[in-house]
Design an enzyme around this catalytic site. Sequence first.
Site, PDB file in Angstrom:
ATOM      1  N   LYS A   1       0.798  -1.172   0.197  1.00 22.07           N
ATOM      2  CA  LYS A   1       0.041  -0.008  -0.028  1.00 22.07           C
ATOM      3  C   LYS A   1       0.969   1.181  -0.091  1.00 22.07           C
ATOM      4  O   LYS A   1       2.075   1.406   0.362  1.00 22.07           O
ATOM      5  CB  LYS A   1      -0.904   0.017   1.447  1.00 22.07           C
ATOM      6  CG  LYS A   1      -2.068  -1.009   1.158  1.00 22.07           C
ATOM      7  CD  LYS A   1      -3.024  -0.872   0.095  1.00 22.07           C
ATOM      8  CE  LYS A   1      -4.093  -1.948  -0.215  1.00 22.07           C
ATOM      9  NZ  LYS A   1      -5.125  -1.993   0.897  1.00 22.07           N
TER      10      LYS A   1
ATOM     11  N   ARG B   1      -3.356 -10.773   3.378  1.00 19.69           N
ATOM     12  CA  ARG B   1      -3.444 -10.690   1.785  1.00 19.69           C
ATOM     13  C   ARG B   1      -2.322 -10.010   1.206  1.00 19.69           C
ATOM     14  O   ARG B   1      -2.349  -8.802   1.443  1.00 19.69           O
ATOM     15  CB  ARG B   1      -4.929  -9.994   1.648  1.00 19.69           C
ATOM     16  CG  ARG B   1      -5.134 -10.049   0.163  1.00 19.69           C
ATOM     17  CD  ARG B   1      -6.635  -9.011  -0.002  1.00 19.69           C
ATOM     18  NE  ARG B   1      -7.001  -9.258  -1.471  1.00 19.69           N
ATOM     19  CZ  ARG B   1      -6.749  -8.463  -2.438  1.00 19.69           C
ATOM     20  NH1 ARG B   1      -5.850  -7.288  -2.031  1.00 19.69           N
ATOM     21  NH2 ARG B   1      -7.219  -8.344  -3.681  1.00 19.69           N
TER      22      ARG B   1
END
Length: 271
Positions: A216, A252
């Site tokens: 991210k 994830r």
Amino acid sequence: MLPIQERYPRPSVMGVVNVTPDSFSDGGLNFRVEDAVAAARRMRDEGAAIVDVGGESTRPGSGGVPLDEELRRVVPVLEALAGDVALSIDTAKAEVARRALELGAELVNDVTALRGDPELAEVVASFEAYLCLMHMQGEPRTMQHNPSYEDVAREVASFLEERLRFAVEAGIPEERICLDPGFGFGKNVGQNFELLARLDEIVALGRPVLVGISRKRSLGRILGDPEATTGPLSASIAAAVEAYERGATIFRVHDVREHVEALTVAAAVAG
């Protein structure tokens, strides 16, 4: 069916296969069916407990994908992997979920937490599938336009508690549901890191917590690049270990082998 916490004991790694041209980190890498299938099998061999297949990007600023196009992207991949790799379908569309579950997927990963398609809860319940409910402020096209919270952890926990209650009332047993605080989905850098630091408040809701912080952009920006659109592997692993230490169960990730190794060590230290 096993309760989700037994099917995916902590720490369990979920590999990411985006069959899209425009996902934030791996857009285009697995857009061809053969590339997506090979990536999923590699992730299985590297230790992924499940592989999450998605045909619609939810990166900041992304637009929607029509149903027919999403099905065109994911169905051939699911067909090729059926019975070979444990699969999750990353979708908010009931028809995509239905087709994926018919082809053997066992978990529906819904970034809208059953707010996007009124028929999705019935599909999940009828197939007795596992479900992940995620928090997102706004929607992908605008979610990073000045997200605002008075108390990010408290508000995310309250939202997930309400969506969990909704899912159970819709006929999905609580024991099949996990929760995702939605790192990067309507949250700025400071909010993401506060949420990570207070992840125990999400864990306290009593359901397994799925964390998707891999690559991210907040990870790149905290390292000093204000224009970063992704974060490096080293930072992704550090964030995953911090999340594990705060109680997260499912991770994830894009880089399966490295996360499996790091989380195996973290689990050994924790005893």
